[in-house]
Scaffold this active site. Structure first.
Site, PDB file in Angstrom:
ATOM      1  N   CYS A 112       8.396  -7.296  -3.841  1.00 44.58           N
ATOM      2  CA  CYS A 112       7.388  -8.279  -3.933  1.00 44.58           C
ATOM      3  C   CYS A 112       7.199  -8.347  -5.482  1.00 44.58           C
ATOM      4  O   CYS A 112       6.080  -9.274  -6.006  1.00 44.58           O
ATOM      5  CB  CYS A 112       6.288  -8.132  -3.083  1.00 44.58           C
ATOM      6  SG  CYS A 112       6.717  -8.067  -1.367  1.00 44.58           S
ATOM      7  N   HIS A 237      -0.658 -11.036  -5.591  1.00 41.28           N
ATOM      8  CA  HIS A 237       0.661 -11.296  -4.543  1.00 41.28           C
ATOM      9  C   HIS A 237       0.166 -11.625  -3.282  1.00 41.28           C
ATOM     10  O   HIS A 237      -0.995 -11.066  -3.011  1.00 41.28           O
ATOM     11  CB  HIS A 237       1.503 -10.006  -4.444  1.00 41.28           C
ATOM     12  CG  HIS A 237       2.333  -9.686  -3.548  1.00 41.28           C
ATOM     13  ND1 HIS A 237       3.225 -10.962  -3.361  1.00 41.28           N
ATOM     14  CD2 HIS A 237       2.717  -9.111  -2.448  1.00 41.28           C
ATOM     15  CE1 HIS A 237       3.814 -10.735  -2.044  1.00 41.28           C
ATOM     16  NE2 HIS A 237       3.605  -9.433  -1.647  1.00 41.28           N
ATOM     17  N   ASN A 267       3.712 -14.343   3.268  1.00 36.98           N
ATOM     18  CA  ASN A 267       4.211 -13.602   2.104  1.00 36.98           C
ATOM     19  C   ASN A 267       5.610 -13.951   1.854  1.00 36.98           C
ATOM     20  O   ASN A 267       6.429 -13.597   2.651  1.00 36.98           O
ATOM     21  CB  ASN A 267       3.978 -12.166   2.740  1.00 36.98           C
ATOM     22  CG  ASN A 267       4.446 -11.158   1.507  1.00 36.98           C
ATOM     23  OD1 ASN A 267       5.220 -11.828   0.584  1.00 36.98           O
ATOM     24  ND2 ASN A 267       4.474  -9.877   1.795  1.00 36.98           N
TER      25      ASN A 267
HETATM   26  O1  UT7 Z   1       4.480  -7.663   0.103  1.00 34.67           O
HETATM   27  C1  UT7 Z   1       4.142  -6.227   0.867  1.00 34.67           C
HETATM   28  C2  UT7 Z   1       4.337  -6.431   2.287  1.00 34.67           C
HETATM   29  N1  UT7 Z   1       3.601  -5.887   3.206  1.00 34.67           N
HETATM   30  C3  UT7 Z   1       2.424  -5.725   3.172  1.00 34.67           C
HETATM   31  O2  UT7 Z   1       1.344  -6.358   2.154  1.00 34.67           O
HETATM   32  C4  UT7 Z   1       1.642  -5.299   4.612  1.00 34.67           C
HETATM   33  C5  UT7 Z   1       0.174  -4.770   4.314  1.00 34.67           C
HETATM   34  N2  UT7 Z   1      -0.413  -4.449   5.781  1.00 34.67           N
HETATM   35  C6  UT7 Z   1      -0.875  -5.470   6.092  1.00 34.67           C
HETATM   36  O3  UT7 Z   1      -1.222  -6.410   5.824  1.00 34.67           O
HETATM   37  C7  UT7 Z   1      -1.956  -5.016   7.480  1.00 34.67           C
HETATM   38  O4  UT7 Z   1      -1.603  -3.466   7.727  1.00 34.67           O
HETATM   39  C8  UT7 Z   1      -1.040  -5.638   8.645  1.00 34.67           C
HETATM   40  C9  UT7 Z   1      -1.625  -7.160   8.641  1.00 34.67           C
HETATM   41  C10 UT7 Z   1       0.366  -5.500   8.788  1.00 34.67           C
HETATM   42  C11 UT7 Z   1      -1.720  -5.069  10.013  1.00 34.67           C
HETATM   43  O5  UT7 Z   1      -3.124  -5.305   9.777  1.00 34.67           O
HETATM   44  P1  UT7 Z   1      -3.971  -3.852  10.279  1.00 34.67           P
HETATM   45  O6  UT7 Z   1      -5.257  -4.397  10.263  1.00 34.67           O
HETATM   46  O7  UT7 Z   1      -3.524  -2.605   9.410  1.00 34.67           O
HETATM   47  O8  UT7 Z   1      -3.545  -3.656  12.055  1.00 34.67           O
HETATM   48  P2  UT7 Z   1      -2.841  -2.406  12.592  1.00 34.67           P
HETATM   49  O9  UT7 Z   1      -1.398  -2.158  11.876  1.00 34.67           O
HETATM   50  O10 UT7 Z   1      -3.895  -1.235  12.449  1.00 34.67           O
HETATM   51  O11 UT7 Z   1      -2.951  -2.607  13.987  1.00 34.67           O
HETATM   52  C12 UT7 Z   1      -3.923  -3.062  14.557  1.00 34.67           C
HETATM   53  C13 UT7 Z   1      -3.529  -3.520  16.102  1.00 34.67           C
HETATM   54  C14 UT7 Z   1      -2.382  -2.391  16.702  1.00 34.67           C
HETATM   55  O12 UT7 Z   1      -2.676  -2.365  18.245  1.00 34.67           O
HETATM   56  P3  UT7 Z   1      -3.561  -1.147  18.583  1.00 34.67           P
HETATM   57  O13 UT7 Z   1      -2.654   0.061  18.467  1.00 34.67           O
HETATM   58  O14 UT7 Z   1      -4.661  -0.964  18.176  1.00 34.67           O
HETATM   59  O15 UT7 Z   1      -3.646  -1.376  20.326  1.00 34.67           O
HETATM   60  C15 UT7 Z   1      -1.164  -3.148  16.650  1.00 34.67           C
HETATM   61  O16 UT7 Z   1      -0.179  -2.696  17.556  1.00 34.67           O
HETATM   62  O17 UT7 Z   1      -3.047  -4.531  16.030  1.00 34.67           O
HETATM   63  C16 UT7 Z   1      -1.678  -4.711  16.745  1.00 34.67           C
HETATM   64  N3  UT7 Z   1      -0.728  -5.697  16.172  1.00 34.67           N
HETATM   65  C17 UT7 Z   1      -0.916  -6.841  16.645  1.00 34.67           C
HETATM   66  N4  UT7 Z   1      -1.452  -7.663  17.524  1.00 34.67           N
HETATM   67  C18 UT7 Z   1      -1.155  -8.943  17.754  1.00 34.67           C
HETATM   68  C19 UT7 Z   1      -0.027  -5.410  15.049  1.00 34.67           C
HETATM   69  N5  UT7 Z   1       0.472  -6.663  14.836  1.00 34.67           N
HETATM   70  C20 UT7 Z   1       0.042  -7.519  15.659  1.00 34.67           C
HETATM   71  C21 UT7 Z   1       0.433  -9.099  15.944  1.00 34.67           C
HETATM   72  N6  UT7 Z   1      -0.322  -9.630  16.915  1.00 34.67           N
HETATM   73  N7  UT7 Z   1       1.358  -9.602  15.051  1.00 34.67           N
END
Ligand code: UT7
Length: 312
Positions: A112, A237, A267
């Site tokens: 990215c 980004h 993204n």
């Molecule tokens: O270009 C670079 C590429 N990547 C990035 O920039 C990604 C950087 N990271 C992020 O943007 C965030 O970490 C995410 C958007 C990927 C995730 O957000 P978060 O606030 O960090 O959520 P989390 O990973 O801590 O997950 C929270 C909950 C989990 O459930 P439990 O364990 O609390 O029950 C996940 O399983 O949300 C769940 N979850 C979802 N729920 C519904 C994860 N993905 C999803 C989804 N829909 N798509």
């Protein structure tokens, strides 16, 4: 010579995939995606549209905007992690499609942050007076390496292309300062299995991105001898609105002074920054003499930032 922006253009596929469409594909909700990422919809290229096709569409617009012909190009740098083939490069395919008969061509692999790496590489050839017209493209067809059954990644990504012509500009304009960096110890947080899908530890990438984007933005402002108050616009980004907001707050910029294409395109990796810059110029949100900070991060881990004064 100072290297600066001579022209810019972008292309996104027509097909829109909304959060509601994704609700039917994986266990997710529009509400979760909006509040956690800021994304509402993204564009998906059809099977017949390749990465180099999208690069071509954006490049034609950038060349037109720069008022030069493809034959005038000295070098083509394409930042992508989703090339048509492992080799030849998308750069070479694009060289042929454009008819850029004089140009050398290659791809840049910095995920990215790839467009930032391409732009800074291009600027070195301008600074030392070797080349005059360099096409830098950020382009991705992420849909082909996305696991559409994995809700952790499927909701985040999209396809698109942005292209810029980098060339010599008048004193005081163009790239005022830059920073590039890498930390391969974080390679395990964001990668693609050979012939497989993209894998990501979202939490770790999130923490890194929040820390690095703000820091790199501040560093390029300092290096250029500017203050936060001198910055007119921020193009981070476009990965997640919460990461972008952290960078905006670090620069103490009002909301309207930051690009937020993430809402409609998700993204699109190396192409988010040139797409967002292209739209901001097209819509008159930034203009000649404005100081714009571009800052990206990505798999590698990699990062890069530029303080850019617009205008030739
Ligand atoms: O270009 C670079 C590429 N990547 C990035 O920039 C990604 C950087 N990271 C992020 O943007 C965030 O970490 C995410 C958007 C990927 C995730 O957000 P978060 O606030 O960090 O959520 P989390 O990973 O801590 O997950 C929270 C909950 C989990 O459930 P439990 O364990 O609390 O029950 C996940 O399983 O949300 C769940 N979850 C979802 N729920 C519904 C994860 N993905 C999803 C989804 N829909 N798509």
């Amino acid at each position: 010579m100072n290297a600066g922006l001579m022209g810019i253009g972008h292309y996104v596929p027509e097909r829109i995939l909304t959060n509601h469409d994704l609700e039917k594909m994986v266990d997710t909700s529009d509400e979760w995606i909006r509040t956690r990422t800021g994304i509402e919809e993204r564009r998906i290229a059809d099977d017949n549209t390749s990465t180099s096709d999208m690069a071509y569409e954006a490049s034609i617009k950038a060349l037109e905007d720069a008022n030069i012909k493809a034959e005038d190009l000295d070098l083509i740098l394409v930042a992508t992690v989703t090339p048509d083939f492992p080799f030849p490069s998308v750069g070479c395919l694009l060289q042929d499609k454009l008819g850029a008969t004089k140009a050398a061509a290659m791809d840049v692999s910095a995920a990215c942050a790839g467009f930032m790496y391409g732009m800074i590489t291009a600027s070195q050839f301008i600074n030392n007076d070797t080349y005059k017209n360099i096409l830098v493209v950020g382009v991705e067809k992420l849909s082909k390496i996305t696991n559409w059954e994995d809700r952790n990644t499927a909701v985040l990504f999209g396809d698109g292309a942005g292209a810029a012509v980098i060339g010599p500009v008048s004193e005081g304009r163009g790239i005022l300062s830059f920073e590039l960096g890498s930390d391969g110890s974080g390679s395990k947080y964001l990668y693609q299995e050979p012939q497989g899908f993209m894998e990501m530890n979202g939490r770790e990438v999130f923490k890194f991105a929040v820390r690095q984007m703000g820091q790199s933005a501040v560093n390029v402002i300092d290096k250029a001898g500017l203050t936060k108050a001198d910055v007119d616009y921020l193009i981070p980004h476009q990965a997640n609105i919460r990461i972008m907001e952290a960078a905006r707050q670090k620069l103490e910029l009002p909301e309207e002074n930051m690009a937020t294409t993430v809402k409609k395109y998700g993204n699109t990796s190396s192409s988010t920054i040139p797409i967002a810059l292209s739209e901001a110029i097209q819509e008159g949100r930034v203009k000649d003499d404005d100081i714009v900070v571009l800052v990206g991060f990505g798999g590698g881990l990699t990062w890069g930032a530029v303080a850019l004064k617009l205008g030739k």
